[in-house]
Design an enzyme around this catalytic site. Structure first.
Site, PDB file in Angstrom:
ATOM      1  N   CYS A   1      80.615 -22.280  23.130  1.00 34.66           N
ATOM      2  CA  CYS A   1      80.316 -21.810  21.775  1.00 34.66           C
ATOM      3  C   CYS A   1      79.955 -22.982  20.861  1.00 34.66           C
ATOM      4  CB  CYS A   1      81.501 -21.039  21.228  1.00 34.66           C
ATOM      5  SG  CYS A   1      83.048 -21.896  21.508  1.00 34.66           S
TER       6      CYS A   1
ATOM      7  N   GLY B   1      82.425  -9.007  18.146  1.00 29.74           N
ATOM      8  CA  GLY B   1      83.381  -9.363  17.097  1.00 29.74           C
ATOM      9  C   GLY B   1      83.289  -8.405  15.913  1.00 29.74           C
TER      10      GLY B   1
ATOM     11  N   GLU C   1      86.987 -15.544  16.928  1.00 29.41           N
ATOM     12  CA  GLU C   1      86.341 -16.801  17.332  1.00 29.41           C
ATOM     13  C   GLU C   1      85.044 -16.413  18.013  1.00 29.41           C
ATOM     14  OE1 GLU C   1      87.391 -19.676  16.491  1.00 29.41           O
ATOM     15  OE2 GLU C   1      89.426 -19.216  15.840  1.00 29.41           O
TER      16      GLU C   1
ATOM     17  N   LYS D   1      93.583  -8.882  27.282  1.00 32.35           N
ATOM     18  CA  LYS D   1      92.515  -8.283  28.099  1.00 32.35           C
ATOM     19  C   LYS D   1      91.596  -9.417  28.528  1.00 32.35           C
ATOM     20  CE  LYS D   1      88.364  -6.672  27.601  1.00 32.35           C
ATOM     21  NZ  LYS D   1      87.763  -7.165  28.858  1.00 32.35           N
TER      22      LYS D   1
ATOM     23  N   GLU E   1      71.837 -17.704  19.836  1.00 32.95           N
ATOM     24  CA  GLU E   1      72.724 -18.339  20.817  1.00 32.95           C
ATOM     25  C   GLU E   1      72.254 -17.981  22.233  1.00 32.95           C
ATOM     26  OE1 GLU E   1      76.776 -16.906  21.358  1.00 32.95           O
ATOM     27  OE2 GLU E   1      77.490 -18.957  21.225  1.00 32.95           O
TER      28      GLU E   1
HETATM   29  P1  NAD Z   1      81.434 -10.502  24.660  1.00 29.67           P
HETATM   30  O1  NAD Z   1      81.543 -10.281  23.205  1.00 29.67           O
HETATM   31  O2  NAD Z   1      80.422  -9.743  25.411  1.00 29.67           O
HETATM   32  O3  NAD Z   1      82.847 -10.200  25.376  1.00 29.67           O
HETATM   33  C1  NAD Z   1      84.029 -10.834  24.988  1.00 29.67           C
HETATM   34  C2  NAD Z   1      85.211  -9.955  25.340  1.00 29.67           C
HETATM   35  O4  NAD Z   1      85.175  -8.778  24.540  1.00 29.67           O
HETATM   36  C3  NAD Z   1      85.231  -9.474  26.788  1.00 29.67           C
HETATM   37  O5  NAD Z   1      86.551  -9.511  27.267  1.00 29.67           O
HETATM   38  C4  NAD Z   1      84.737  -8.040  26.669  1.00 29.67           C
HETATM   39  O6  NAD Z   1      85.159  -7.181  27.698  1.00 29.67           O
HETATM   40  C5  NAD Z   1      85.362  -7.617  25.353  1.00 29.67           C
HETATM   41  N1  NAD Z   1      84.730  -6.469  24.685  1.00 29.67           N
HETATM   42  C6  NAD Z   1      83.464  -6.028  24.808  1.00 29.67           C
HETATM   43  N2  NAD Z   1      83.273  -4.953  24.003  1.00 29.67           N
HETATM   44  C7  NAD Z   1      84.437  -4.745  23.347  1.00 29.67           C
HETATM   45  C8  NAD Z   1      84.868  -3.798  22.373  1.00 29.67           C
HETATM   46  N3  NAD Z   1      84.046  -2.845  21.892  1.00 29.67           N
HETATM   47  N4  NAD Z   1      86.134  -3.874  21.902  1.00 29.67           N
HETATM   48  C9  NAD Z   1      86.976  -4.836  22.362  1.00 29.67           C
HETATM   49  N5  NAD Z   1      86.628  -5.746  23.296  1.00 29.67           N
HETATM   50  C10 NAD Z   1      85.372  -5.711  23.783  1.00 29.67           C
HETATM   51  O7  NAD Z   1      81.232 -12.069  24.843  1.00 29.67           O
HETATM   52  P2  NAD Z   1      80.928 -12.852  26.193  1.00 29.67           P
HETATM   53  O8  NAD Z   1      79.506 -12.745  26.513  1.00 29.67           O
HETATM   54  O9  NAD Z   1      81.920 -12.474  27.220  1.00 29.67           O
HETATM   55  O10 NAD Z   1      81.278 -14.352  25.754  1.00 29.67           O
HETATM   56  C11 NAD Z   1      80.356 -15.220  25.238  1.00 29.67           C
HETATM   57  C12 NAD Z   1      80.502 -15.293  23.728  1.00 29.67           C
HETATM   58  O11 NAD Z   1      81.799 -15.790  23.394  1.00 29.67           O
HETATM   59  C13 NAD Z   1      79.525 -16.273  23.102  1.00 29.67           C
HETATM   60  O12 NAD Z   1      78.970 -15.704  21.954  1.00 29.67           O
HETATM   61  C14 NAD Z   1      80.403 -17.468  22.743  1.00 29.67           C
HETATM   62  O13 NAD Z   1      79.905 -18.256  21.691  1.00 29.67           O
HETATM   63  C15 NAD Z   1      81.688 -16.809  22.404  1.00 29.67           C
HETATM   64  N6  NAD Z   1      82.809 -17.758  22.494  1.00 29.67           N
HETATM   65  C16 NAD Z   1      83.355 -18.219  21.320  1.00 29.67           C
HETATM   66  C17 NAD Z   1      84.389 -19.148  21.351  1.00 29.67           C
HETATM   67  C18 NAD Z   1      85.033 -19.641  20.085  1.00 29.67           C
HETATM   68  O14 NAD Z   1      86.132 -20.190  20.147  1.00 29.67           O
HETATM   69  N7  NAD Z   1      84.399 -19.500  18.933  1.00 29.67           N
HETATM   70  C19 NAD Z   1      84.859 -19.627  22.578  1.00 29.67           C
HETATM   71  C20 NAD Z   1      84.277 -19.138  23.753  1.00 29.67           C
HETATM   72  C21 NAD Z   1      83.249 -18.195  23.690  1.00 29.67           C
END
Ligand code: NAD
Length: 501
Positions: free
Chosen positions: A301, A249, A266, A192, A403
């Protein structure tokens, strides 16, 4: 297996590609519409123009994608490991041929600068497939010296259908870190994509599907509640791998626990950079530029959003870092002269500005705004932000603890090394840390004490295939990017005992 690949739409511009992918999912090797016909707009963050519409997958599409992936997995798992690896490595070669096209498409939808960010990522993307393709014969088990009359051994088997959910900041890299090891290990995948950046991922999968058997790699777009959640909860999804925020997460973790699905998470970070007084200032200032991912508008991140600088070099460090940042060109992300593009969305833009205001209103704090916003009228609606260096904020302030995911970093002065380490560890996160010193004794002490999953001394390179990557504390569970990640997160171990007595 397919022979020489012929990729459709080879000569299309980024907007032409978006039109080609408009309103499509990729299921069973074909671009298809979502069953309910719903879609959502995708913007170019540099202009806020709508570039196209992505298909909104819902439960009915997820059921279909998972069913097809499950069927495909029955054959894929029996393809010899070396041949699975060969096909995945071939995908890497073909993706490299398409790296410019993918980089431009990614820049169009994310606003990241083409030269400093997207071109770098699309190369890394292709390499990740090559790296994992070469590891296919490492899917080994063990023999156990149990008894002379028994042959006891373990074998590694694939898990089944993997549900992979990714964020928008490095969409191709995140996709490859999940898809490549999962496929090599004999799983099939339903990805997704992130709402903000669905097209580069979809295009990459279309390219890969000219090599892979149909159904092995499927792509869905859509939001969290309608698409992400049903994918996580689907009874035939055997493994969930997620990259995103801590908040989401936790939901993914809860939902997976209902059916005891193994999960890799992650998540976010608030990574410290500790600078000792014995360093070469030019080297460390260059390091801070990379560490904070300023060219990605801090949307990383692992961004070093807290920089602890020894008091003896604090002022010259600030001065040189500011000078470097002032020299960055913020502007049209497609322009090869541009160093820094736009941030991803109006919500993210507003969030960053709110944190900057919060920092400014703290007693004793100074916000050093760097570089300048673009003046080109074509970019007047674009989501640009000036990088900001804060001084005078305590580590306990929200700007230093939460963050922001923007080009904002706090410089904190220290005089006692142990105290600096302690402050660095005062965070709910534990993703990454960097330590800058030429004193080996201090470096060794630091790396043992810092609470982070990935620690670098005197450098801060981005995720590289081969180096296990993943956080502790609220930054997540599990590792990516390495052999260990493939074995631990995309296979299970079966124990077998032959009684020969
Ligand atoms: P987010 O958690 O809002 O969304 C991430 C993904 O999860 C999207 O595809 C979203 O549609 C999906 N999602 C949302 N609600 C969900 C649910 N209830 N069930 C399943 N999927 C769902 O994060 P974001 O704002 O898109 O991304 C930024 C975040 O990602 C930051 O916190 C960043 O640190 C983190 N990040 C971490 C890493 C790593 O490797 N640790 C790498 C890149 C980004």
């Amino acid at each position: 297996m397919k022979d020489s690949p012929s990729v459709p739409g080879k000569s299309l511009t980024p907007l032409g590609l978006v039109k080609h992918l408009d309103n499509k999912l990729l299921i069973g090797g074909k671009l298809v519409n979502a069953k309910n016909g719903k879609s959502f707009p995708v913007h170019n963050p540099a202009t806020m123009d709508v570039i196209g519409y992505a298909a909104q997958a819902e439960a009915i599409d997820i059921d279909q994608a998972v069913e097809i992936a499950k069927k495909a997995q029955k054959e894929w798992r029996h393809v010899d490991a070396i041949n699975r690896g060969r096909l995945v490595a071939q995908c890497g070669d073909l993706l490299e041929e398409h790296k410019d096209e993918l980089a431009r498409l990614m820049t169009l939808e994310t606003g990241k600068a083409l030269r400093t960010e997207s071109q770098v990522e699309s190369k890394l993307f292709a390499n990740t497939f090559r790296f994992y393709g070469g590891l296919a014969l490492e899917l080994k088990g063990e023999t156990i010296p149990f008894s002379d009359s028994m042959l006891a051994l373990t074998i590694r088997e694939p898990l089944g259908v993997v549900g992979a959910i990714i964020a928008w900041n490095v969409p191709l890299l995140l996709m490859s870190l999940k898809v490549a090891p999962a496929l090599v290990a004999g799983n099939t995948v339903v990805v997704k994509s992130a709402e903000e950046a669905p097209f580069a991922v979809l295009r990459a999968a279309e390219i890969m599907n000219t090599i892979l058997p149909p159904g092995v790699l499927n792509i869905l777009s859509g939001d969290g509640p309608a698409t992400g959640e049903p994918l996580v909860c689907h009874p035939d999804v055997a493994k969930v791998t997620f990259t995103g925020s801590v908040e989401t997460g936790k939901k993914v973790y809860k939902n997976s626990s209902d059916k005891l699905t193994p999960v890799t998470l992650e998540l976010g970070g608030k990574s410290p950079m500790i600078v000792c007084e014995d360093v070469d200032l030019d080297v460390v200032v260059e390091g801070a530029m990379t560490s904070m991912r300023f060219t990605r508008q801090g949307q990383s991140c692992t961004a070093s959003s807290r920089i602890f600088v020894h008091q003896a070099i604090f002022d010259p460090f600030l001065e040189r870092l500011k000078a470097k940042l002032d020299a960055l060109k913020i502007g049209d992300p497609m322009d090869l002269e541009t160093d820094v593009g736009a941030v991803i969305s109006p919500a993210q833009h507003q969030k960053i500005l709110t944190y900057i205001d919060m920092g400014k209103s703290a007693p004793g704090a100074t916000a050093h705004a760097c570089s300048s916003l673009p003046t080109d009228p074509k970019l007047s609606k674009g989501l640009f932000v000036q990088p900001v260096l804060f001084t005078g904020l305590p580590n306990s302030h929200q700007v230093c603890q939460e963050e922001i995911f923007g080009p904002v970093t706090a410089l904190i002065s220290w005089k006692d090394f142990d105290e600096a380490i302690e402050q660095a560890n005062q965070s709910e996160y534990g993703l990454a840390a960097t330590l800058w010193t030429n004193d080996l004794k201090r470096a060794l002490k630091g790396v043992h004490r810092l609470e982070a999953g990935f620690i670098q001394v005197n450098q801060n390179i981005v995720v590289q295939p081969g180096l296990s990557y993943g956080g502790m504390k609220s930054s997540g569970i599990g590792k990516e990017a390495s052999l260990e990640a493939m074995l631990e997160h995309f296979t299970h171990k079966k124990t077998i005992v032959f009684n020969m007595g």
